[in-house]
Design a protein around this motif. Structure first.
Motif, PDB file in Angstrom:
ATOM      1  N   PHE A   2       2.918  -3.588   7.853  1.00 15.02           N
ATOM      2  CA  PHE A   2       3.626  -2.385   8.280  1.00 15.02           C
ATOM      3  C   PHE A   2       3.147  -1.118   7.566  1.00 15.02           C
ATOM      4  O   PHE A   2       2.730  -0.155   8.212  1.00 15.02           O
ATOM      5  CB  PHE A   2       5.131  -2.549   8.083  1.00 15.02           C
ATOM      6  CG  PHE A   2       5.894  -1.330   8.481  1.00 15.02           C
ATOM      7  CD1 PHE A   2       6.040  -1.003   9.813  1.00 15.02           C
ATOM      8  CD2 PHE A   2       6.412  -0.474   7.524  1.00 15.02           C
ATOM      9  CE1 PHE A   2       6.708   0.134  10.195  1.00 15.02           C
ATOM     10  CE2 PHE A   2       7.087   0.674   7.906  1.00 15.02           C
ATOM     11  CZ  PHE A   2       7.232   0.974   9.233  1.00 15.02           C
ATOM     12  N   TYR A  17       9.493  -0.389  14.943  1.00 15.49           N
ATOM     13  CA  TYR A  17       9.958   0.744  14.135  1.00 15.49           C
ATOM     14  C   TYR A  17       9.912   2.032  14.955  1.00 15.49           C
ATOM     15  O   TYR A  17      10.866   2.811  14.971  1.00 15.49           O
ATOM     16  CB  TYR A  17       9.086   0.857  12.883  1.00 15.49           C
ATOM     17  CG  TYR A  17       9.319   2.101  12.064  1.00 15.49           C
ATOM     18  CD1 TYR A  17      10.338   2.160  11.118  1.00 15.49           C
ATOM     19  CD2 TYR A  17       8.512   3.221  12.235  1.00 15.49           C
ATOM     20  CE1 TYR A  17      10.544   3.305  10.375  1.00 15.49           C
ATOM     21  CE2 TYR A  17       8.708   4.366  11.490  1.00 15.49           C
ATOM     22  CZ  TYR A  17       9.722   4.402  10.561  1.00 15.49           C
ATOM     23  OH  TYR A  17       9.926   5.529   9.825  1.00 15.49           O
ATOM     24  N   LEU A  24       1.000   2.008   9.049  1.00 13.58           N
ATOM     25  CA  LEU A  24       1.675   3.300   9.144  1.00 13.58           C
ATOM     26  C   LEU A  24       0.875   4.390   8.431  1.00 13.58           C
ATOM     27  O   LEU A  24       0.729   5.499   8.924  1.00 13.58           O
ATOM     28  CB  LEU A  24       3.074   3.197   8.518  1.00 13.58           C
ATOM     29  CG  LEU A  24       4.002   4.400   8.635  1.00 13.58           C
ATOM     30  CD1 LEU A  24       4.568   4.473  10.043  1.00 13.58           C
ATOM     31  CD2 LEU A  24       5.140   4.304   7.635  1.00 13.58           C
ATOM     32  N   VAL A  25       0.336   4.049   7.249  1.00 11.91           N
ATOM     33  CA  VAL A  25      -0.293   5.070   6.409  1.00 11.91           C
ATOM     34  C   VAL A  25      -1.782   5.198   6.706  1.00 11.91           C
ATOM     35  O   VAL A  25      -2.309   6.302   6.794  1.00 11.91           O
ATOM     36  CB  VAL A  25      -0.076   4.732   4.915  1.00 11.91           C
ATOM     37  CG1 VAL A  25      -0.889   5.656   4.025  1.00 11.91           C
ATOM     38  CG2 VAL A  25       1.405   4.835   4.578  1.00 11.91           C
ATOM     39  N   GLU A  72       1.928  12.714   0.184  1.00 10.26           N
ATOM     40  CA  GLU A  72       0.932  12.495   1.229  1.00 10.26           C
ATOM     41  C   GLU A  72       1.238  13.376   2.437  1.00 10.26           C
ATOM     42  O   GLU A  72       0.337  13.952   3.045  1.00 10.26           O
ATOM     43  CB  GLU A  72       0.935  11.019   1.622  1.00 10.26           C
ATOM     44  CG  GLU A  72      -0.145  10.645   2.601  1.00 10.26           C
ATOM     45  CD  GLU A  72       0.293   9.548   3.548  1.00 10.26           C
ATOM     46  OE1 GLU A  72       1.297   8.868   3.248  1.00 10.26           O
ATOM     47  OE2 GLU A  72      -0.356   9.403   4.591  1.00 10.26           O
ATOM     48  N   THR A 114      11.016  -7.422   8.475  1.00 12.29           N
ATOM     49  CA  THR A 114      10.958  -6.405   9.514  1.00 12.29           C
ATOM     50  C   THR A 114      11.919  -6.703  10.659  1.00 12.29           C
ATOM     51  O   THR A 114      12.258  -5.812  11.423  1.00 12.29           O
ATOM     52  CB  THR A 114       9.538  -6.319  10.075  1.00 12.29           C
ATOM     53  OG1 THR A 114       9.061  -7.648  10.290  1.00 12.29           O
ATOM     54  CG2 THR A 114       8.619  -5.632   9.099  1.00 12.29           C
ATOM     55  N   ASP A 151       3.170  -1.018  -2.254  1.00 10.24           N
ATOM     56  CA  ASP A 151       2.505  -0.929  -0.947  1.00 10.24           C
ATOM     57  C   ASP A 151       1.971   0.460  -0.637  1.00 10.24           C
ATOM     58  O   ASP A 151       0.846   0.620  -0.164  1.00 10.24           O
ATOM     59  CB  ASP A 151       3.485  -1.303   0.178  1.00 10.24           C
ATOM     60  CG  ASP A 151       4.092  -2.658  -0.036  1.00 10.24           C
ATOM     61  OD1 ASP A 151       3.529  -3.408  -0.846  1.00 10.24           O
ATOM     62  OD2 ASP A 151       5.124  -2.952   0.588  1.00 10.24           O
ATOM     63  N   ILE A 152       2.795   1.477  -0.887  1.00  8.75           N
ATOM     64  CA  ILE A 152       2.419   2.819  -0.445  1.00  8.75           C
ATOM     65  C   ILE A 152       1.254   3.334  -1.284  1.00  8.75           C
ATOM     66  O   ILE A 152       0.309   3.937  -0.755  1.00  8.75           O
ATOM     67  CB  ILE A 152       3.637   3.772  -0.490  1.00  8.75           C
ATOM     68  CG1 ILE A 152       3.292   5.160  -0.016  1.00  8.75           C
ATOM     69  CG2 ILE A 152       4.286   3.831  -1.838  1.00  8.75           C
ATOM     70  CD1 ILE A 152       3.319   5.306   1.449  1.00  8.75           C
ATOM     71  N   PRO A 202       5.827  -5.041  14.130  1.00  9.62           N
ATOM     72  CA  PRO A 202       6.813  -4.298  13.322  1.00  9.62           C
ATOM     73  C   PRO A 202       6.675  -2.788  13.479  1.00  9.62           C
ATOM     74  O   PRO A 202       7.679  -2.074  13.542  1.00  9.62           O
ATOM     75  CB  PRO A 202       6.493  -4.736  11.892  1.00  9.62           C
ATOM     76  CG  PRO A 202       5.846  -6.051  12.038  1.00  9.62           C
ATOM     77  CD  PRO A 202       5.078  -5.988  13.319  1.00  9.62           C
ATOM     78  N   LEU A 244      -2.530   4.143   0.177  1.00 11.02           N
ATOM     79  CA  LEU A 244      -3.220   5.414  -0.089  1.00 11.02           C
ATOM     80  C   LEU A 244      -4.550   5.173  -0.767  1.00 11.02           C
ATOM     81  O   LEU A 244      -5.556   5.821  -0.442  1.00 11.02           O
ATOM     82  CB  LEU A 244      -2.352   6.296  -0.986  1.00 11.02           C
ATOM     83  CG  LEU A 244      -1.368   7.186  -0.269  1.00 11.02           C
ATOM     84  CD1 LEU A 244      -0.585   8.008  -1.276  1.00 11.02           C
ATOM     85  CD2 LEU A 244      -2.117   8.106   0.675  1.00 11.02           C
ATOM     86  N   ARG A 292       8.545  -1.549  -5.485  1.00 11.72           N
ATOM     87  CA  ARG A 292       7.626  -1.250  -4.392  1.00 11.72           C
ATOM     88  C   ARG A 292       8.372  -0.905  -3.122  1.00 11.72           C
ATOM     89  O   ARG A 292       7.754  -0.475  -2.160  1.00 11.72           O
ATOM     90  CB  ARG A 292       6.711  -2.433  -4.156  1.00 11.72           C
ATOM     91  CG  ARG A 292       7.420  -3.584  -3.449  1.00 11.72           C
ATOM     92  CD  ARG A 292       6.521  -4.767  -3.262  1.00 11.72           C
ATOM     93  NE  ARG A 292       5.160  -4.377  -3.048  1.00 11.72           N
ATOM     94  CZ  ARG A 292       4.114  -5.076  -3.464  1.00 11.72           C
ATOM     95  NH1 ARG A 292       4.305  -6.191  -4.116  1.00 11.72           N
ATOM     96  NH2 ARG A 292       2.895  -4.676  -3.211  1.00 11.72           N
TER      97      ARG A 292
END
Lengths: 293, 279
Positions: free
Chosen positions: A225, A248, A229-230, B235, B121, A113-114, A244, A118, B210
């Motif tokens: 999420f 958070y 967020l990113v 990042e 979540t 995901d991250i 979510p 990006l 992940r």
């Protein structure tokens, strides 16, 4: 004890013991705990203090909560049908021939995901992202997708459409379960591709599609999420603040654990209602088709 | 159908498939080519497929800015626990589900479906509280614990469907010979559903690899970084050096892609009944 060691089919249930125990500890207990927190003021530092329905009243009057709920529902309403339609099209096109093509379709799904977030943050960069540069080369100058509410929402929907591998594989398997003889018969009768799809493929795959839709609604509450967020940080103007993310922020950043728990329960109930509605439609549809037959 | 029409049809299908493959691979390809650009240069002014002076210097920068090596090792260690544990508990629960009936089946199937409907979540916050009370935050235990419930309810379902397809006589015969549940699982059920095991192992690996939110919540400190967290740290360093960030993204993505390429034969095959539903 040894002599009465359980044998036979009933004993098989013991194999599920670790699963059931872990589910109780990791999901059941937290769910009950969250229900308890929902009626207390709790910041993880001092002891919880009972506040009754205060959090639910506050939620009712919190415009951001309604925005987040609306955004989550809107996202599910846009992304789920789109993902299912694209995955169905791909499964029908690729169920025969071309394993490489199937692998290519699945590949974006395995990207963490991250890294995926990006990657899209870069792709969509208005100044030097590849998409903006390609559009500029084509003579179109517009790169501010992430700066408008609908642009940001659309971008998040688009990037989840690429990660449809799970839905795709299930639909592939479902398509392969359909009897080939039926399709040969259709070919003999000379039905057009559209007729075959409408009269044969779609009705036979509808139950699978409904189950996948129900699951995808739940999944959509998680997939938003990390990108939110990113990539967009919930913006612009809260357009991508999904439940979510809002939970958070409240729970882990502002330590409003009671309030976040109350919202968590509302989110769960809304999801359950949507899933139940879909399963109800499936049951009605099944009942009506058996009556016809 | 006359041959020219058929030729036209099959070639237009091939063209369509080619376009689709290009569309789905494009983001990953530009991620890779973008990571080859030397860092420190001004951003490109036009589309460039292969950047000028392509090289691996962005990767070197990635590894010096963030302890990526340590993070990769941590992620591998966590996956080494996650994957076998998920396969064992998911196949146990799947076998129990496939073999039970009556109230036992209703209880198990109901649990699996309920778990499938709870968004991940929704339990973050209270699960964190549970682990805090147990004194396990700051350890990898909360990260590995979900493997005890099969990793994901989907894996249990996949196994249950695969086991249901096995002829029941196999199990009855072994039972008459006095085989207990664990022996049934080990010597009959599991060896017959290898494709399902391969798929579940791959999915469990992808899930573990992940995982971003659990390490973010439970782990802290440089030694406790996992690969996705290291990328997040990169990042947060505020790097506007896209090649460096993209190199980090490639490093985090590559193991998952390799695992997928190794296992895809098992669930993207052509035969009827192949796929996740195994045989």
């Amino acid at each position: 004890m040894k002599a009465r060691a359980p044998r036979g089919r009933e004993a098989m249930l013991w194999l599920a013991a670790p699963f059931l125990a872990a589910a109780a500890l990791l999901v059941g207990l937290p769910a009950l705990l969250a229900l308890g927190f929902a009626f207390t003021e709790y910041d993880a530092l001092s002891a919880p203090r009972f506040v009754g329905m205060a959090h639910f009243v506050r939620m009712w009057n919190d415009p951001l909560f309604w925005t987040a709920l609306g955004n989550s529902l809107l996202f599910a309403g846009l992304a789920v049908p789109l993902r299912l339609a694209v995955a169905l099209g791909l499964a029908l096109l690729l169920h025969r021939g071309g394993r490489l093509a199937r692998a290519a379709v699945f590949l974006p799904t395995v990207v963490p995901d991250i890294a995926y977030a990006l990657l899209w943050l870069w792709l969509l960069n208005p100044l030097y992202g590849p998409l903006a540069l390609a559009l500029k080369a084509a003579g179109v100058t517009s790169g501010g997708w992430l700066l408008t509410p609908w642009g940001a929402r659309g971008a998040l929907v688009a990037l989840t459409v690429f990660q449809l591998g799970e839905v795709f594989v299930v639909l592939l398997a479902a398509r392969r379960e359909l009897p080939e003889e039926l399709y040969e018969l259709c070919e003999l009768e000379g039905g057009s591709a559209l007729t075959v799809f409408r009269k044969v493929t779609l009705p036979l795959m509808a139950p699978t599609l409904v189950l996948l839709a129900a699951r995808d609604v739940v999944v959509s509450l998680q997939t938003t999420f990390v990108p939110a967020l990113v990539i967009t940080q919930g913006g612009p103007r809260y357009a991508t603040t999904f439940l979510p993310l809002y939970i958070y922020e409240n729970g882990f950043e502002y330590l409003r654990i009671g309030y976040a728990s109350a919202m968590t329960w509302v989110m769960f109930l809304v999801t359950a209602a949507m899933v139940a509605a879909q399963l109800w439609v499936l049951r009605e549809w099944r009942a009506s088709t058996t009556r016809q037959a | 159908m006359p041959p020219p029409v058929r030729l036209l049809r099959s070639s237009s299908r091939a063209l369509l498939i080619g376009v689709l493959v290009a569309v789905f691979l494009a983001p990953l390809v530009v991620m890779f080519t973008g990571s080859l650009r030397p860092p420190g240069l001004p951003p490109p002014r036009g589309v460039e497929l292969i950047p000028q002076g392509a090289g691996l210097s962005a990767y070197a920068a990635t590894f010096t800015l963030v302890p990526f090596g340590r993070a990769l090792l941590n992620s591998v260690l966590i996956a080494a626990f996650m994957v076998p544990l998920s396969v064992v508990t998911a196949s146990w629960a799947g076998l129990a589900l496939a073999q039970s009936s009556g109230w036992r089946w209703r209880t198990l199937a109901g649990t699996v479906l309920l778990l499938e409907m709870v968004p991940g979540t929704a339990v973050w916050l209270a699960r964190f509280a549970v682990f805090k009370v147990l004194g396990l935050t700051g350890t990898p235990v909360p990260l590995v614990a979900p493997a005890l419930m099969g990793g994901s309810p989907l894996f249990v379902l996949l196994y249950a469907v695969a086991f249901r397809r096995l002829p029941p006589e196999l199990f009855e015969a072994a039972r008459l010979e006095g085989a207990g549940p664990v022996r049934l699982w080990r010597s009959i059920a599991l060896p017959l559903v290898r494709p399902t095991t391969a798929s579940v192992a791959l999915l469990a690996f992808a899930l573990s690899w992940r995982n971003f939110i659990d390490p973010l919540l439970y782990l802290s400190g440089e030694d406790a970084l996992t690969a996705p967290l290291a990328l997040h740290a990169l990042e947060l360093l505020g790097s506007t050096q896209w090649p460096v960030l993209l190199a980090g993204a490639v490093v985090v993505t590559l193991p998952a892609v390799l695992a997928f390429l190794g296992a895809q034969r098992m669930f993207l095959g052509e035969e009827r009944g192949s796929g996740w539903l195994g045989r």
